[in-house]
Design a protein around this motif. Structure first.
Motif, PDB file in Angstrom:
ATOM      1  N   ASN A 160      10.999   2.158  -3.412  1.00 28.73           N
ATOM      2  CA  ASN A 160      11.809   2.509  -4.588  1.00 28.73           C
ATOM      3  C   ASN A 160      13.148   3.137  -4.203  1.00 28.73           C
ATOM      4  O   ASN A 160      13.386   3.492  -3.048  1.00 28.73           O
ATOM      5  CB  ASN A 160      11.029   3.469  -5.487  1.00 28.73           C
ATOM      6  N   GLU A 172       5.622   3.457  -9.688  1.00 35.79           N
ATOM      7  CA  GLU A 172       6.203   4.781  -9.464  1.00 35.79           C
ATOM      8  C   GLU A 172       5.860   5.320  -8.073  1.00 35.79           C
ATOM      9  O   GLU A 172       4.730   5.155  -7.584  1.00 35.79           O
ATOM     10  CB  GLU A 172       5.663   5.746 -10.531  1.00 35.79           C
ATOM     11  N   SER A 173       6.830   5.972  -7.455  1.00 37.39           N
ATOM     12  CA  SER A 173       6.579   6.618  -6.161  1.00 37.39           C
ATOM     13  C   SER A 173       5.523   7.704  -6.319  1.00 37.39           C
ATOM     14  O   SER A 173       5.564   8.500  -7.255  1.00 37.39           O
ATOM     15  CB  SER A 173       7.871   7.236  -5.611  1.00 37.39           C
TER      16      SER A 173
END
Length: 309
Positions: A160, A172-173
């Motif tokens: 990301n 999402e990280s």
């Protein structure tokens, strides 16, 4: 406060005898639980407190004809449990009990055309499984059975803008996924895909006022991230970017000093998952009296050295 090794050893040993609701709910994760408990005991220098033959006998009953392992007897095979089984046999130095060709073939069968890995025959894709595959095959010395280049490209596609990694491209990280991706890339010799300073900064920002680490921005700290975050920082060479003493204090504050075990946060219920990750985190922090754990393979350093020389 000091690490109550005696209490934690007794807590881990007591889990085998428990037949309460919690143990029944976690029955399908027993292979993971065995790995967490056994590795924690080894790091604390107390592995002899467990009946080796009993563990190995049970473990082999979880082996399937396909070469994979299940989380418990009578359950379906999965790459998560296969890795835990291989790690347990590595700790015991009994890798010869594996049919490494079959195990390698099982893992290779889970690689998809884009380089990703499914967890089992039902097809869920997750970068956790990429780590399991590369870690397992590396321990078996059989990375040749998969397309490593494609596996690396898929992991890189999950990176990301903040330097982190998600479970799939665009995900999402998350610190847990970051450990999986960083360690898988380390095994593949592909850490050049990572912006170490950018990711190192994201990871060190996970430390909150209490000294604990969280997995994502605005979340509460949790002892398990003492492993997921810290191990990645060690691999990236950025571990000095956090306050190690404050983290050490946070982990020790999560102990049950009377009954043993470590919880996610102070005064919560303890479990073997957080006990292992708390001890593993302290090991990475060079806590006195603990064996050193390898930040990539999540095994005691002496075990990794024995395998790879």
């Amino acid at each position: 406060m000091e690490l109550r090794v005696d209490k934690h050893v007794e807590f881990i040993k007591s889990l085998e005898k428990k037949k309460d609701f919690d143990s029944m709910v976690m029955e399908h994760l027993r292979m993971n639980g065995a790995y967490w408990g056994l590795t924690a005991l080894d790091l604390m220098g107390c592995r002899e407190d467990v009946d080796d033959a009993k563990v190995i006998s049970w473990l082999l009953q979880c082996k399937h004809d396909c070469g994979g392992f299940s989380g418990n007897i009578g359950h379906d095979p999965h790459i998560l449990y296969t890795l835990s089984a291989v790690q347990i046999l590595a700790i015991y130095d009994r890798m010869e009990l594996l049919d490494s060709d079959k195990a390698a073939s099982y893992i290779a069968s889970l690689q998809q055309e884009d380089g990703s890995f499914a967890g089992d025959e039902w097809g869920e894709i997750d970068t956790r499984f990429s780590y399991c595959a590369l870690c397992c095959l590396s321990l078996l010395k059989r990375l040749d059975v998969i397309n490593v280049e494609k596996a690396v490209d898929y992991i890189a596609s999950c990176k990301n803008f903040d330097g982190g990694f998600g479970s799939i491209p665009g995900g999402e990280s998350h610190a847990g996924q970051i450990f999986c991706c960083v360690s898988a890339l380390a095994i593949a010799g592909a850490l050049h895909h990572i912006d170490k300073d950018l990711l190192g900064w994201w990871l060190c920002e996970r430390q909150v006022k209490s000294g604990g680490l969280n997995g994502r921005p605005e979340k509460q700290p949790d002892v398990c991230y003492s492993w997921w975050v810290l191990s990645s920082l060690v691999t990236l060479g950025r571990v000095d970017w956090i306050d190690k003493e404050k983290l050490k204090t946070f982990i020790l504050d999560c102990q049950d000093t009377e009954e043993g075990g470590i919880s996610d946060r102070p005064n919560d219920a303890v479990d073997v998952f957080h006990t292992f990750f708390g001890v593993a985190g302290l090991s990475l922090l060079d806590y006195p009296g603990l064996k050193r754990i390898d930040a990539v393979y999540a095994l005691p350093v002496d075990v990794v050295k024995r395998i790879f020389g």
